[in-house]
Every structure is written in structure tokens, then in C-alpha cells.
Design a protein around this motif. Structure first.
Motif, PDB file in Angstrom:
ATOM      1  N   ASP A 122       0.804  -1.223   0.000  1.00  0.00           N
ATOM      2  CA  ASP A 122       0.000   0.000   0.000  1.00  0.00           C
ATOM      3  C   ASP A 122       0.836   1.271   0.000  1.00  0.00           C
ATOM      4  O   ASP A 122       0.280   2.377   0.050  1.00  0.00           O
ATOM      5  CB  ASP A 122      -0.925   0.019   1.228  1.00  0.00           C
ATOM      6  N   LEU A 123       2.146   1.132  -0.053  1.00  0.00           N
ATOM      7  CA  LEU A 123       3.019   2.307  -0.044  1.00  0.00           C
ATOM      8  C   LEU A 123       3.093   2.914  -1.444  1.00  0.00           C
ATOM      9  O   LEU A 123       2.977   2.191  -2.446  1.00  0.00           O
ATOM     10  CB  LEU A 123       4.411   1.925   0.440  1.00  0.00           C
ATOM     11  N   PRO A 124       3.287   4.204  -1.529  1.00  0.00           N
ATOM     12  CA  PRO A 124       3.373   4.841  -2.858  1.00  0.00           C
ATOM     13  C   PRO A 124       4.631   4.422  -3.593  1.00  0.00           C
ATOM     14  O   PRO A 124       5.665   4.114  -2.973  1.00  0.00           O
ATOM     15  CB  PRO A 124       3.390   6.340  -2.534  1.00  0.00           C
ATOM     16  N   GLU A 125       4.537   4.405  -4.889  1.00  0.00           N
ATOM     17  CA  GLU A 125       5.704   4.112  -5.712  1.00  0.00           C
ATOM     18  C   GLU A 125       6.639   5.312  -5.714  1.00  0.00           C
ATOM     19  O   GLU A 125       6.199   6.457  -5.592  1.00  0.00           O
ATOM     20  CB  GLU A 125       5.285   3.792  -7.147  1.00  0.00           C
ATOM     21  N   ALA A 126       7.915   5.049  -5.869  1.00  0.00           N
ATOM     22  CA  ALA A 126       8.890   6.124  -5.998  1.00  0.00           C
ATOM     23  C   ALA A 126       8.608   6.892  -7.279  1.00  0.00           C
ATOM     24  O   ALA A 126       8.021   6.352  -8.222  1.00  0.00           O
ATOM     25  CB  ALA A 126      10.300   5.558  -6.028  1.00  0.00           C
ATOM     26  N   PRO A 127       8.953   8.175  -7.320  1.00  0.00           N
ATOM     27  CA  PRO A 127       8.771   8.944  -8.557  1.00  0.00           C
ATOM     28  C   PRO A 127       9.338   8.192  -9.746  1.00  0.00           C
ATOM     29  O   PRO A 127      10.444   7.642  -9.688  1.00  0.00           O
ATOM     30  CB  PRO A 127       9.557  10.232  -8.280  1.00  0.00           C
ATOM     31  N   ARG A 128       8.556   8.168 -10.794  1.00  0.00           N
ATOM     32  CA  ARG A 128       8.929   7.370 -11.958  1.00  0.00           C
ATOM     33  C   ARG A 128      10.212   7.873 -12.595  1.00  0.00           C
ATOM     34  O   ARG A 128      10.363   9.048 -12.899  1.00  0.00           O
ATOM     35  CB  ARG A 128       7.805   7.402 -12.990  1.00  0.00           C
ATOM     36  N   ASP A 129      11.129   6.974 -12.786  1.00  0.00           N
ATOM     37  CA  ASP A 129      12.390   7.285 -13.458  1.00  0.00           C
ATOM     38  C   ASP A 129      12.296   6.778 -14.888  1.00  0.00           C
ATOM     39  O   ASP A 129      12.063   5.580 -15.114  1.00  0.00           O
ATOM     40  CB  ASP A 129      13.560   6.616 -12.727  1.00  0.00           C
TER      41      ASP A 129
END
Length: 394
Positions: A300-307
Motif C-alpha cells: 500500500d506504499l506509494p511508488e517512488a517517482p517514476r524514473d
């Protein structure tokens, strides 16, 4: 013997009663367009406090005292919702946010002269003062730019200053509309206005507030805490009605997310958090948000900013794209920022099939196709006298 209409630039009326506002709005509903502006206060509140509304028709200008006792703004809401009358603003976003809060609807149809001026080649985010000089031959008196618009009574000079914002806007709108119609660019403007028509443009989603902090990390547990505390701050600032930065500053929020305090004493150690805050209702709410975020499963944690990955863009190719952008902007007399952003150019230089506004609609015709041709080697740049020229088939 027929009556002559009032002079267009007669002394503006100050509207303080619902009856006068209803009569004004009824007259303005017979106009093809109405110019609109607001004066508001927001320095000490989360929500903007509407103080004054300025309205301009072809033959009259009025200043509405939005703080007048017992004044009902419902007639204004009906005018702003009338699809037969174009509502003309300059740099409309903050004004529209206020009307959305007041009536739960975006004024429609809209015309933003700042956006239109960018399409017409006046540069990025051209000011109202600049357009007044260029298109209305007027100089704006800035004496009341920082007035306390919540103080009453309004002075005659404040009323005159407020009225000027919609008086000159009539000439600006007419000049821009005629120019854009002549050049066949009204559809370009319509595409740009589309985002202004959407209520979501003005509403902050607390669950996405963390994204504005641009944390440079891929640690999802930290990002989960940051999402939680940023959402708490947004809702708490709305509840108390104070600016989010006055409640908890960004740097303090980042520190709290990094340390994850569990007690009021732990929370009070964060820079910018007082002991009284930590032990009070706001502190308890913040600690509860932190504990809830800590209990979240990894899924349920947010994904890291998309690289986007892949190689960095070639500085030389990006530089060429910037020259092409400047040349196309000059050729078509449209603001470069409206065609493509710096991030767009980076993506054009690195991605095979980027999904960008610059490659859709009128932007593709003006700039996108040439950018793809340049990247593919089918187009070169040269100099013809003092101007950049394109060489080769596009």
C-alpha cells in the motif's frame, strides 16, 4: 426621442445590495461578454476571502462589495453560469478557484486573456499591465496593488483601481479575439482553455499533496510517511483555515516523515514544532497519521517517482531542439512555453515515442513534426541573414 446609452467609461457603481446586484447581472446577461476580476485576501487563511468582484459590460462597469452585510451573490452565480455570455478573465486560475468555492461551479464559457496572449505571440505569462499598454493604450495605477481589500469602507481610489482591471480588459479581449480569429487560432485558444473548465484543476487532493514536495528518494516507507503527513497537513490547514506553510513548513514536514516521531515529546524535537503544538489537537492528529502510515503493508506504499531510465539526453540534441523551438515560436508568433517545456525537449531527445502535448493537436503541426524530423536527421538548421531557417524535408 431615444435615450442615449451611458458613456462606457462612466464612474463605476459600487454594488452593496442583492437587489442592485440582481439588476446589474440581469443587464449584463444581454451582453456577448463580461469582463471579470476579483480582489481577495489570502495571506492569513487557507481559503481565499473574497472581498470585491469587478464586472464590466460594453456600457457599464461595476464594483461589487462582496463583504457587504446580507449581500447574496446568487445573481452573480447565475450570470457566471450563463453559457450565452463569455466570461473574460486575465490569469484566471485564482479567480475561478474562488467562484468554484462559492458556487461549486466553474464560470462558463471562459476566455483567459493571458493564455490568449501567449497564443498570439505576446510571450510567456504576459502581465495585465503589459497588455494594457500594448492593446488598450492605458497605464495602470499600481497604488492599491497591496491594499487591504477586507477593510471597510472602500475608498473612492480603491473603487477606481478595481474598476480599471475590467475596464481595459474589454479592449484587450476585443483586440485579442479579433487577432486570433483573423489568424485562425481561436481553436488553439479553446484547447488551452479546456483545462480551466475542469473543477479538478482547482481542487487540491490531500492524498497527492506529497508529490509537490519532490522528495529525492526511492524509499517507499519514507514516501508513505510523507504522503500521510502531507495529507494531514492539507486537511488540517483547511479545517483551521490557515496557510499550509504557517501550520507546518515543508522542511519540517520532510523531517517529521524522516524521523517518524511516536510521542508528543518526539514530535516537539522537530525543528519548527512547538511543545504546545505537539501536545495539542493538531499534534495528536499528526501523530495518528504517522502511526497509521507505519502500519501500512508494503503493497500500500506509494511508488517512488517514476524514473524514465535510459541514457541522459544529449546536450547537443537538446540545444538543437531549443533552437528549433525558438525559431518556430518566432515564425508563428506564439510563446515558446506554450509549444513545449524543457522536460518535453528532454523527452523528445531520449524517448522513441514520447506521449507529449507537443506532439498532439496544433502543437504538433507548429513544432512537433519538425522536432521529430530534426531528431531523425531529416531536417537541419541553418541561418538566413539574421533568422534561423529549416533545411530539408519535414
Amino acid at each position: 426621442m431615444s435615450r442615449r446609452p451611458p458613456a462606457p467609461d462612466s464612474v463605476p457603481a459600487l454594488i452593496t445590495t442583492t437587489a442592485d446586484l440582481a439588476a446589474l447581472c440581469e443587464r449584463l446577461r444581454h451582453e456577448t461578454f463580461v469582463t471579470v476580476d476579483t480582489e481577495f485576501m489570502r495571506e492569513r487563511t487557507y481559503w481565499p476571502e473574497l472581498c470585491v468582484v469587478q464586472l464590466g459590460g460594453e456600457q457599464e462597469v461595476a464594483v461589487v462589495d462582496a463583504l457587504a452585510p446580507d449581500l447574496d451573490l446568487a445573481p452573480l452565480g447565475a450570470l457566471l453560469a450563463d453559457r450565452k455570455v463569455v466570461k473574460v478573465f486575465h490569469a484566471a486560475r485564482q479567480d475561478i478557484e474562488i467562484f468554484l468555492l462559492k458556487s461549486d461551479a466553474v464560470p462558463t464559457p471562459l476566455f483567459d486573456t493571458q493564455v490568449a496572449a501567449m497564443v498570439a505571440g505576446f510571450g510567456d505569462q504576459v502581465s495585465y499591465d503589459q497588455l494594457c499598454r500594448a492593446l488598450a493604450g492605458a497605464q495602470i495605477d499600481k497604488a492599491h496593488r497591496f491594499s487591504d481589500w477586507a477593510a471597510r469602507p472602500l475608498s473612492p481610489s480603491q473603487i477606481a483601481y478595481a474598476a480599471a482591471d475590467v475596464t481595459h480588459l474589454r479592449k484587450i479581449y476585443t483586440a485579442l479575439r479579433n487577432r486570433l480569429e483573423r489568424e485562425g487560432r481561436m481553436e488553439w485558444v479553446a484547447q488551452e482553455m479546456a483545462v480551466l473548465d475542469q473543477p479538478a484543476t482547482y481542487r487540491v487532493d490531500p492524498e497527492t499533496a506529497w508529490e509537490r514536495l519532490k522528495a529525492r528518494t526511492g524509499n517507499r516507507r519514507f514516501l508513505g510517511l510523507l504522503r500521510a503527513v502531507a495529507a494531514w497537513r492539507e486537511r488540517e490547514a483547511q479545517r483551521i483555515n490557515i496557510p499550509r506553510q504557517r501550520l507546518v513548513k515543508d522542511e519540517t514536514l520532510l523531517e517529521v516523515a524522516a524521523t517518524g516521531p511516536e510521542t508528543p515529546a518526539d514530535l516537539a524535537r522537530a525543528r519548527g514544532i512547538s511543545e504546545g503544538f505537539a501536545k495539542g489537537r493538531s499534534g495528536a492528529g499528526l501523530l495518528a497519521a504517522i502511526q497509521a502510515a507505519k502500519a501500512l503493508p508494503d503493497s500500500d506504499l506509494p511508488e517512488a517517482p517514476r524514473d524514465r531510465g535510459g541514457p541522459s539526453p544529449s546536450p547537443a540534441l537538446v540545444a538543437l531542439l531549443k533552437v528549433l523551438l525558438a525559431a518556430k515560436s518566432e515564425e508563428h508568433e506564439v510563446a515558446p512555453k506554450l509549444l513545449a517545456s524543457s522536460d518535453d525537449l528532454d523527452r523528445l531527445a531520449t524517448e522513441a515515442h514520447p506521449d507529449l502535448p507537443a506532439l498532439r493537436g496544433w502543437r504538433r503541426e507548429v513544432f512537433g513534426e519538425s522536432a521529430l524530423a530534426l531528431k531523425a536527421g531529416r531536417l537541419a538548421l541553418g541561418v538566413d541573414g539574421r533568422r534561423v531557417k529549416l533545411i530539408g524535408a519535414e
